[in-house]
Design an enzyme around this catalytic site. Structure first.
Site: not given
Length: 360
Positions: A311-312, A315, A326
Protein backbone atom coordinates in the site's frame (compact mmCIF):
# COMPACT_ATOMS: atom_id res chain seq x y z
CA UNK A 1 -1.61 11.58 3.86
CA UNK A 2 -0.59 14.54 -2.40
CA UNK A 3 0.44 15.64 -8.28
CA UNK A 4 0.30 15.36 -11.91
CA UNK A 5 -2.01 16.89 -14.46
CA UNK A 6 -3.67 13.51 -14.91
CA UNK A 7 -4.83 13.44 -11.31
CA UNK A 8 -6.09 16.98 -11.64
CA UNK A 9 -8.02 15.98 -14.74
CA UNK A 10 -9.54 13.08 -12.85
CA UNK A 11 -10.53 15.45 -10.09
CA UNK A 12 -8.91 13.26 -7.45
CA UNK A 13 -10.32 13.93 -3.98
CA UNK A 14 -8.34 14.12 -0.81
CA UNK A 15 -10.10 11.27 0.88
CA UNK A 16 -12.70 9.37 -1.11
CA UNK A 17 -14.32 9.88 -4.47
CA UNK A 18 -17.30 12.15 -4.83
CA UNK A 19 -18.72 10.24 -7.77
CA UNK A 20 -19.85 7.19 -5.83
CA UNK A 21 -23.30 5.78 -6.60
CA UNK A 22 -25.84 7.03 -4.10
CA UNK A 23 -27.42 4.66 -1.64
CA UNK A 24 -29.49 4.98 1.50
CA UNK A 25 -26.35 4.89 3.63
CA UNK A 26 -23.99 6.99 1.55
CA UNK A 27 -25.83 9.99 0.18
CA UNK A 28 -24.66 13.50 1.00
CA UNK A 29 -25.44 14.20 4.64
CA UNK A 30 -22.75 16.77 5.45
CA UNK A 31 -21.97 20.21 4.09
CA UNK A 32 -18.40 21.52 4.06
CA UNK A 33 -17.66 25.23 3.74
CA UNK A 34 -14.11 26.55 3.41
CA UNK A 35 -13.12 30.06 4.48
CA UNK A 36 -9.78 31.87 4.50
CA UNK A 37 -8.81 33.11 7.96
CA UNK A 38 -5.26 34.25 7.25
CA UNK A 39 -2.58 34.30 4.57
CA UNK A 40 -2.63 30.52 4.18
CA UNK A 41 -5.00 29.52 6.99
CA UNK A 42 -8.24 27.67 6.21
CA UNK A 43 -11.27 27.10 8.40
CA UNK A 44 -13.52 24.22 7.39
CA UNK A 45 -17.04 24.19 8.81
CA UNK A 46 -18.64 20.75 8.66
CA UNK A 47 -22.43 20.64 9.13
CA UNK A 48 -24.69 17.62 9.50
CA UNK A 49 -27.53 18.43 7.11
CA UNK A 50 -29.45 15.24 7.89
CA UNK A 51 -32.05 14.39 10.50
CA UNK A 52 -30.01 11.84 12.47
CA UNK A 53 -26.78 11.91 14.43
CA UNK A 54 -23.65 10.99 12.48
CA UNK A 55 -20.54 9.42 13.96
CA UNK A 56 -17.84 10.49 11.49
CA UNK A 57 -14.43 8.80 11.24
CA UNK A 58 -11.74 11.47 10.92
CA UNK A 59 -9.08 9.36 9.17
CA UNK A 60 -7.96 10.91 5.87
CA UNK A 61 -10.85 13.38 5.75
CA UNK A 62 -11.27 17.14 6.08
CA UNK A 63 -11.44 16.54 9.86
CA UNK A 64 -8.12 14.67 10.15
CA UNK A 65 -6.02 16.39 12.80
CA UNK A 66 -2.74 15.28 11.22
CA UNK A 67 -0.88 16.80 8.21
CA UNK A 68 -2.77 14.68 5.68
CA UNK A 69 -4.24 15.68 2.34
CA UNK A 70 -7.42 17.55 3.27
CA UNK A 71 -7.90 19.76 0.23
CA UNK A 72 -6.79 20.06 -3.36
CA UNK A 73 -4.76 23.20 -4.10
CA UNK A 74 -4.36 24.54 -7.63
CA UNK A 75 -2.41 27.41 -9.14
CA UNK A 76 -2.60 28.36 -12.80
CA UNK A 77 -4.47 25.14 -13.54
CA UNK A 78 -1.84 22.84 -11.99
CA UNK A 79 -1.77 21.19 -8.60
CA UNK A 80 0.48 22.68 -5.96
CA UNK A 81 2.91 20.12 -4.56
CA UNK A 82 1.70 18.38 -1.42
CA UNK A 83 4.42 17.99 1.21
CA UNK A 84 2.41 16.26 3.93
CA UNK A 85 1.90 12.60 4.80
CA UNK A 86 -0.19 9.78 3.33
CA UNK A 87 -0.84 7.39 6.22
CA UNK A 88 -2.32 3.93 6.30
CA UNK A 89 -4.57 3.72 9.33
CA UNK A 90 -5.47 0.61 11.28
CA UNK A 91 -9.14 0.00 10.52
CA UNK A 92 -9.86 -2.55 13.25
CA UNK A 93 -10.43 -1.88 16.96
CA UNK A 94 -11.42 1.73 16.31
CA UNK A 95 -11.96 3.83 19.43
CA UNK A 96 -14.24 6.85 20.08
CA UNK A 97 -11.46 9.45 19.86
CA UNK A 98 -11.11 8.71 16.14
CA UNK A 99 -14.66 9.94 15.52
CA UNK A 100 -16.61 13.19 15.53
CA UNK A 101 -20.17 12.83 16.82
CA UNK A 102 -22.36 15.35 15.01
CA UNK A 103 -26.04 15.78 15.78
CA UNK A 104 -28.67 16.87 13.22
CA UNK A 105 -27.98 20.41 11.94
CA UNK A 106 -24.95 20.68 14.24
CA UNK A 107 -21.57 21.95 13.00
CA UNK A 108 -17.93 21.50 13.88
CA UNK A 109 -14.98 23.63 12.76
CA UNK A 110 -11.49 22.50 11.84
CA UNK A 111 -8.65 24.89 10.97
CA UNK A 112 -5.34 24.14 9.26
CA UNK A 113 -2.50 25.97 7.53
CA UNK A 114 -2.07 25.11 3.86
CA UNK A 115 1.54 26.28 3.93
CA UNK A 116 2.41 23.51 6.41
CA UNK A 117 1.60 20.83 3.81
CA UNK A 118 2.03 22.62 0.47
CA UNK A 119 4.78 24.59 -1.22
CA UNK A 120 3.20 28.05 -1.47
CA UNK A 121 6.48 29.98 -1.63
CA UNK A 122 5.67 31.20 -5.14
CA UNK A 123 2.75 33.22 -3.81
CA UNK A 124 -0.16 34.55 -5.83
CA UNK A 125 -3.69 33.33 -6.40
CA UNK A 126 -4.60 29.75 -5.56
CA UNK A 127 -7.83 27.78 -5.69
CA UNK A 128 -8.76 25.42 -2.87
CA UNK A 129 -11.50 22.81 -2.73
CA UNK A 130 -12.34 19.60 -0.91
CA UNK A 131 -14.53 16.65 -1.79
CA UNK A 132 -14.68 13.10 -0.66
CA UNK A 133 -16.38 10.64 1.63
CA UNK A 134 -16.38 10.06 5.37
CA UNK A 135 -16.84 6.56 6.82
CA UNK A 136 -19.63 6.54 9.40
CA UNK A 137 -20.64 4.45 12.41
CA UNK A 138 -23.90 4.38 14.31
CA UNK A 139 -24.30 6.84 17.18
CA UNK A 140 -22.13 5.83 20.16
CA UNK A 141 -20.60 2.98 18.12
CA UNK A 142 -17.24 2.52 16.39
CA UNK A 143 -18.02 -0.13 13.77
CA UNK A 144 -18.07 1.36 10.28
CA UNK A 145 -21.48 0.77 8.70
CA UNK A 146 -21.65 3.34 5.90
CA UNK A 147 -20.29 6.57 4.52
CA UNK A 148 -21.42 10.05 3.58
CA UNK A 149 -20.26 12.22 0.70
CA UNK A 150 -19.20 15.85 0.77
CA UNK A 151 -18.09 18.56 -1.63
CA UNK A 152 -16.99 21.99 -0.47
CA UNK A 153 -17.26 25.41 -2.00
CA UNK A 154 -14.37 26.54 -4.21
CA UNK A 155 -12.21 29.05 -2.38
CA UNK A 156 -9.84 31.53 -4.05
CA UNK A 157 -6.99 32.99 -2.00
CA UNK A 158 -4.18 35.45 -2.73
CA UNK A 159 -1.15 34.12 -0.86
CA UNK A 160 1.91 36.08 0.18
CA UNK A 161 4.72 33.71 -0.79
CA UNK A 162 7.22 35.11 1.70
CA UNK A 163 4.81 34.64 4.60
CA UNK A 164 3.91 31.15 3.40
CA UNK A 165 7.57 30.14 3.11
CA UNK A 166 8.11 31.16 6.73
CA UNK A 167 5.56 28.58 7.94
CA UNK A 168 7.27 25.48 9.30
CA UNK A 169 6.66 22.39 7.19
CA UNK A 170 4.66 19.83 9.16
CA UNK A 171 6.77 16.94 7.90
CA UNK A 172 10.15 18.64 7.78
CA UNK A 173 13.18 17.12 9.47
CA UNK A 174 16.56 15.55 9.04
CA UNK A 175 17.04 13.79 5.69
CA UNK A 176 20.22 12.02 6.78
CA UNK A 177 19.94 8.31 6.12
CA UNK A 178 22.78 6.40 7.70
CA UNK A 179 23.43 2.80 6.65
CA UNK A 180 21.39 1.69 3.64
CA UNK A 181 20.23 -1.81 2.73
CA UNK A 182 19.89 -2.37 -1.01
CA UNK A 183 16.30 -3.58 -0.85
CA UNK A 184 14.05 -0.51 -1.30
CA UNK A 185 16.84 1.48 0.37
CA UNK A 186 16.07 0.40 3.94
CA UNK A 187 17.75 2.70 6.44
CA UNK A 188 19.12 -0.12 8.59
CA UNK A 189 20.30 2.27 11.28
CA UNK A 190 16.63 3.11 11.92
CA UNK A 191 15.84 -0.52 12.83
CA UNK A 192 15.84 -1.98 16.32
CA UNK A 193 15.90 -5.61 17.37
CA UNK A 194 14.12 -7.82 14.84
CA UNK A 195 12.61 -4.91 12.88
CA UNK A 196 15.03 -5.15 9.96
CA UNK A 197 14.27 -8.84 9.49
CA UNK A 198 10.52 -8.15 9.77
CA UNK A 199 10.69 -5.40 7.15
CA UNK A 200 12.83 -7.48 4.80
CA UNK A 201 10.27 -10.29 5.07
CA UNK A 202 7.44 -7.84 4.43
CA UNK A 203 9.18 -6.51 1.32
CA UNK A 204 9.79 -10.04 0.06
CA UNK A 205 6.14 -10.94 0.64
CA UNK A 206 4.98 -7.69 -0.96
CA UNK A 207 7.05 -8.53 -4.04
CA UNK A 208 5.60 -12.03 -4.23
CA UNK A 209 2.01 -10.82 -3.78
CA UNK A 210 2.51 -8.02 -6.30
CA UNK A 211 3.81 -10.37 -9.00
CA UNK A 212 0.84 -12.70 -8.49
CA UNK A 213 -1.50 -9.71 -8.59
CA UNK A 214 0.12 -8.44 -11.80
CA UNK A 215 -0.54 -11.79 -13.45
CA UNK A 216 -4.14 -11.82 -12.20
CA UNK A 217 -4.70 -8.28 -13.44
CA UNK A 218 -4.01 -9.52 -16.97
CA UNK A 219 -5.68 -12.93 -16.72
CA UNK A 220 -8.57 -12.57 -14.26
CA UNK A 221 -11.06 -10.05 -15.65
CA UNK A 222 -13.73 -10.88 -13.06
CA UNK A 223 -11.40 -9.92 -10.20
CA UNK A 224 -10.39 -6.75 -12.02
CA UNK A 225 -14.05 -5.80 -12.34
CA UNK A 226 -14.64 -6.56 -8.66
CA UNK A 227 -11.82 -4.35 -7.36
CA UNK A 228 -10.92 -1.97 -10.18
CA UNK A 229 -14.49 -1.73 -11.59
CA UNK A 230 -13.37 -2.50 -15.12
CA UNK A 231 -11.45 -5.13 -17.04
CA UNK A 232 -11.13 -2.97 -20.13
CA UNK A 233 -7.98 -1.53 -21.56
CA UNK A 234 -6.00 0.42 -20.49
CA UNK A 235 -6.83 -0.51 -16.89
CA UNK A 236 -5.66 -4.14 -16.98
CA UNK A 237 -2.14 -3.48 -18.31
CA UNK A 238 -1.89 -0.31 -16.21
CA UNK A 239 -2.81 -2.19 -13.04
CA UNK A 240 -0.41 -5.00 -13.93
CA UNK A 241 2.38 -2.53 -14.65
CA UNK A 242 1.93 -0.85 -11.28
CA UNK A 243 1.98 -4.15 -9.43
CA UNK A 244 5.19 -5.09 -11.25
CA UNK A 245 6.74 -1.75 -10.33
CA UNK A 246 5.95 -2.41 -6.66
CA UNK A 247 7.36 -5.93 -7.01
CA UNK A 248 10.62 -4.59 -8.46
CA UNK A 249 10.95 -1.95 -5.76
CA UNK A 250 10.40 -4.44 -2.96
CA UNK A 251 12.56 -7.22 -4.38
CA UNK A 252 16.04 -8.02 -3.07
CA UNK A 253 17.57 -7.31 -6.48
CA UNK A 254 16.29 -3.75 -6.63
CA UNK A 255 18.58 -0.79 -6.26
CA UNK A 256 15.67 1.00 -4.60
CA UNK A 257 14.06 4.28 -5.56
CA UNK A 258 12.38 4.80 -2.19
CA UNK A 259 13.89 5.21 1.24
CA UNK A 260 12.27 2.98 3.87
CA UNK A 261 12.61 3.55 7.61
CA UNK A 262 11.88 0.91 10.24
CA UNK A 263 10.81 3.68 12.60
CA UNK A 264 9.46 7.21 12.47
CA UNK A 265 11.81 10.19 12.71
CA UNK A 266 9.38 12.92 11.60
CA UNK A 267 6.57 12.65 14.12
CA UNK A 268 3.99 11.12 11.80
CA UNK A 269 3.21 8.00 13.84
CA UNK A 270 0.06 9.28 15.48
CA UNK A 271 -2.39 6.89 17.17
CA UNK A 272 -3.94 4.58 14.59
CA UNK A 273 -1.21 5.02 11.96
CA UNK A 274 0.41 1.79 10.77
CA UNK A 275 2.85 3.41 8.34
CA UNK A 276 3.01 6.54 6.24
CA UNK A 277 4.60 7.93 3.10
CA UNK A 278 5.96 11.36 2.21
CA UNK A 279 5.36 11.36 -1.56
CA UNK A 280 7.30 14.59 -2.03
CA UNK A 281 10.39 12.75 -0.75
CA UNK A 282 9.70 9.10 -1.73
CA UNK A 283 10.11 8.09 1.90
CA UNK A 284 8.19 5.44 3.88
CA UNK A 285 8.08 5.16 7.66
CA UNK A 286 6.79 2.26 9.74
CA UNK A 287 5.03 2.92 13.04
CA UNK A 288 5.04 0.75 16.18
CA UNK A 289 1.60 -0.68 15.34
CA UNK A 290 3.00 -2.00 12.04
CA UNK A 291 4.99 -4.57 14.01
CA UNK A 292 1.81 -5.78 15.74
CA UNK A 293 0.32 -6.86 12.40
CA UNK A 294 0.74 -10.42 11.12
CA UNK A 295 3.31 -10.90 8.38
CA UNK A 296 0.50 -12.19 6.13
CA UNK A 297 -3.17 -12.23 7.04
CA UNK A 298 -5.21 -15.39 6.45
CA UNK A 299 -8.44 -13.38 6.43
CA UNK A 300 -9.81 -11.85 3.26
CA UNK A 301 -9.27 -8.07 3.22
CA UNK A 302 -7.42 -8.14 6.55
CA UNK A 303 -4.48 -5.81 7.10
CA UNK A 304 -0.96 -7.20 7.46
CA UNK A 305 2.66 -6.14 7.10
CA UNK A 306 3.03 -7.25 3.48
CA UNK A 307 -0.02 -5.44 2.11
CA UNK A 308 0.66 -2.37 4.27
CA UNK A 309 4.12 -2.14 2.69
CA UNK A 310 2.59 -2.71 -0.75
CA UNK A 311 0.00 0.00 0.00
CA UNK A 312 2.67 2.50 1.02
CA UNK A 313 4.90 1.84 -1.98
CA UNK A 314 2.03 2.79 -4.32
CA UNK A 315 2.08 6.24 -2.67
CA UNK A 316 5.59 6.93 -3.98
CA UNK A 317 5.93 8.69 -7.36
CA UNK A 318 9.29 6.97 -7.88
CA UNK A 319 7.39 3.66 -7.93
CA UNK A 320 3.94 4.49 -9.34
CA UNK A 321 3.23 7.48 -11.58
CA UNK A 322 0.92 9.17 -10.93
CA UNK A 323 1.19 7.90 -7.38
CA UNK A 324 -1.85 6.53 -5.60
CA UNK A 325 -3.87 8.36 -2.97
CA UNK A 326 -6.14 7.23 -0.14
CA UNK A 327 -9.50 7.49 -1.87
CA UNK A 328 -11.18 4.57 -0.14
CA UNK A 329 -10.32 2.29 2.79
CA UNK A 330 -11.59 -1.26 3.16
CA UNK A 331 -13.50 -3.52 0.81
CA UNK A 332 -16.87 -1.74 1.05
CA UNK A 333 -15.43 1.70 0.34
CA UNK A 334 -13.13 0.38 -2.40
CA UNK A 335 -16.08 -1.41 -3.99
CA UNK A 336 -17.93 1.91 -4.19
CA UNK A 337 -15.22 3.70 -6.18
CA UNK A 338 -15.67 4.18 -9.93
CA UNK A 339 -12.98 2.86 -12.26
CA UNK A 340 -11.26 6.24 -12.65
CA UNK A 341 -10.75 6.44 -8.88
CA UNK A 342 -10.09 2.76 -8.16
CA UNK A 343 -6.98 2.76 -10.36
CA UNK A 344 -5.63 5.69 -8.28
CA UNK A 345 -6.49 4.23 -4.87
CA UNK A 346 -3.73 2.64 -2.79
CA UNK A 347 -6.02 0.28 -0.88
CA UNK A 348 -7.41 -1.12 -4.13
CA UNK A 349 -3.98 -2.60 -4.81
CA UNK A 350 -3.44 -4.00 -1.33
CA UNK A 351 -6.94 -5.56 -1.19
CA UNK A 352 -6.63 -7.01 -4.70
CA UNK A 353 -3.24 -8.54 -3.86
CA UNK A 354 -4.65 -10.00 -0.64
CA UNK A 355 -7.64 -11.44 -2.52
CA UNK A 356 -5.46 -13.10 -5.15
CA UNK A 357 -3.15 -14.52 -2.48
CA UNK A 358 -6.03 -16.00 -0.44
CA UNK A 359 -8.38 -16.82 -3.29
CA UNK A 360 -11.09 -14.54 -1.91
Amino acid sequence: MQFTALLAALGAPLALAASIPAAAHNHTMIDVQLAATGNSMIKATITNTGDRTLNLLKFNTIMDEHPTRKVMVYQDGAEVQFTGMLPRYKMSDLTPEYFVNLGPKASVEHSFDLAATHDLSRGGKITVKAHGMVPTAEENATTITGHTLYESNELTMDVDGKQAAAVEQAMGGDDSTGVIDKRSNIVTSSCRGSQLRVLQTALSNASRLSRAAASAAQRNPSKMREYFKTADKPHRPEGASRFLSVARESSSGSTGRTTYYCNDNRGGCHPGVLAYTLPSRNQVFNCPSYYQLPALNNRCHGQDQATTTLHELTHNPAVVTPFCEDLGYGYQRVSALPASKAIQNADTYSLFANAIYLGC
